[in-house]
Design a protein around this motif. Sequence first.
Motif, PDB file in Angstrom:
ATOM      1  N   THR A 191       1.690   0.939   7.493  1.00  0.00           N
ATOM      2  CA  THR A 191       1.908   2.131   6.668  1.00  0.00           C
ATOM      3  C   THR A 191       2.012   3.375   7.549  1.00  0.00           C
TER       4      THR A 191
ATOM      5  N   GLU B  25       1.032   7.274   6.482  1.00  0.00           N
ATOM      6  CA  GLU B  25       0.457   7.934   5.306  1.00  0.00           C
ATOM      7  C   GLU B  25      -0.262   9.245   5.619  1.00  0.00           C
TER       8      GLU B  25
ATOM      9  N   ASP C 260       0.872  -1.189   0.000  1.00  0.00           N
ATOM     10  CA  ASP C 260       0.000   0.000   0.000  1.00  0.00           C
ATOM     11  C   ASP C 260       0.900   1.227   0.000  1.00  0.00           C
TER      12      ASP C 260
ATOM     13  N   HIS D 221      -5.806  -3.551   4.903  1.00  0.00           N
ATOM     14  CA  HIS D 221      -5.973  -3.047   6.270  1.00  0.00           C
ATOM     15  C   HIS D 221      -5.954  -4.263   7.189  1.00  0.00           C
TER      16      HIS D 221
ATOM     17  N   GLU E 215       2.598   7.821   1.285  1.00  0.00           N
ATOM     18  CA  GLU E 215       2.379   6.597   2.070  1.00  0.00           C
ATOM     19  C   GLU E 215       3.499   5.605   1.774  1.00  0.00           C
TER      20      GLU E 215
ATOM     21  N   HIS F 256      -1.920   1.991   9.161  1.00  0.00           N
ATOM     22  CA  HIS F 256      -2.616   0.745   9.484  1.00  0.00           C
ATOM     23  C   HIS F 256      -1.698  -0.420   9.177  1.00  0.00           C
TER      24      HIS F 256
HETATM   25 MN    MN Z   1      -3.019   2.804   3.525  1.00  0.00          MN
END
Ligand code: MN
Length: 519
Positions: A424, A426, A309, A404, A467, A397
């Motif tokens: 992450t 972000e 992510d 997630h 991120e 997260h």
């Molecule tokens: Mn994210």
Amino acid sequence: MKTRLPSAALALMLAGAGALHAQAPVPPPRASADAWTVPATPPPAPISREEHARRRAALLARVPDGVLVVLGADEPEADYMTFAQSSPFRYLTGVVEPGAALVVEKSGGRVRETLFVLPRNPAQEVWQGTRLGAERATALTGIPARTRDGMEAMLDSALARTPSLLLVSPLTGDGSATEWLRPDQELAAALAAKHAGVEPRWVDDELFAIRAVKSPAELALLRRAILITVLAQRAAMRAVEPGMNEFEVHALIEGTFRRNGAERPGFGSIVGSGPNSTTLHYRAADRFMEAGETLVMDVGASYRGYSADVTRTVPVGGRFTPEQRAVYEIVLAAQKAAEAEARPGATLGGISQTADRVIATGLARLGLIEAPDATFDLAGGGTSPQHRMFYMHGLGHGIGLDVHDPEPAYPAYGGRFVVGSAFTIEPGIYVRADALDHLADTPRNRAMIAKLRPVVQRYRNIGVRIEDDYFITEGGVERVSEGAPREIAEIEALMARPSEWNAERREGVVEWYRGTGPR
Ligand code: MN
Ligand code: GLY
Ligand code: MN
């Protein structure tokens, strides 16, 4: 067609025996026309069947005696959808075919596991592909397997012995609500109606607590997903130019995922320019981009189910405007401040507060809020910090099988980072053109709006999110996605490099899609 592998060879592959692939080392892919190469990491092994067995044992140690049922995902109803296994089932079994289920009877220290799979069916396999069948499913997983048509009878006899029905839902790893079908609820209701005294209990929290800490094998798979995502971000940065449509960038990113072995995007790719850069989960990706706009690319490859992510924000024209630069530098400083504090024992709440302070101070400096600690009135009563008008989401997260994923630093799982945390960071700032238009009509808000409106006008439609993906290490933290440039000078330098993708691009071809004609 190749001959079918004997069961022993399949078991070896599942156990991650690299020997089957190891004879000819292949250099990692290069982001071509780009000096950067993927760091030479060993090919990640699939999760072994021993690790899957340890995961099941860890879950069973946390739940009471009873009958545990974990349903895999079914074949999608709609023919045009691809199959995606539900994360809890994949985590516990490694099986990725539709229609499977795991049933475990736990009683007085004894455990009996049964894997149910769809029966072989040559006529249906013509359409949907070869099924494992019970025999190969047993060989693959080490769990005694039967065909799914025997599951009802087995549950009936097990629930005649105990009223304790335990279930795992297919909810995502942060427990967020989803409109996903809930076959587990349907099954639980049916069984409770049939067997007097049966009270279903969901053991999602017990499983999330185990999933939160990533094993070395999981981190290796995540690392590969992240590196593939970095390749896509770099390729996209070189390709972006004014007049391009968001869908071209979207296609380049998702194509780069697949050509590097990713299964799919781990979530709906977000490629949003101009006003769309201020929509947090913008998914349409069909707008033509102009110089002077920001483009937010929030994307992640899913590799063997594990999702990266990574978000980068770039100027469509190749050079940040002074306003874009000012906003970008605040977001970058917030991310760096938060990551500097990430280490074993640190809390997500703590690093979030640090990022909040940097963002609030920066927004006040630009005049987008009145002061770092200024508040505004909420419609329902109470107040909110003003910086929340422009930074409306959490700092980060966990990542894993779900984008997630559960994470030890969530309060529910202890609240602190540990070695095995994968997550992450972000931060973002999003200046929506209507940011001041829907606030409660109070004297304090009116005064604030009058003061801020010209500044919002100046920065409107600038959305910036940065991120990265991190692993907590013994000594601190590793920014695994560091190969995707985040410094302004580095981004501008990469955007100036030619892109083979654009060499294929002919004037007018993309406009043909909407019949708009070249502008
Ligand atoms: Mn994210
Ligand atoms: N890509 C969704 C998120 O950043 O959480
Ligand atoms: Mn994201």
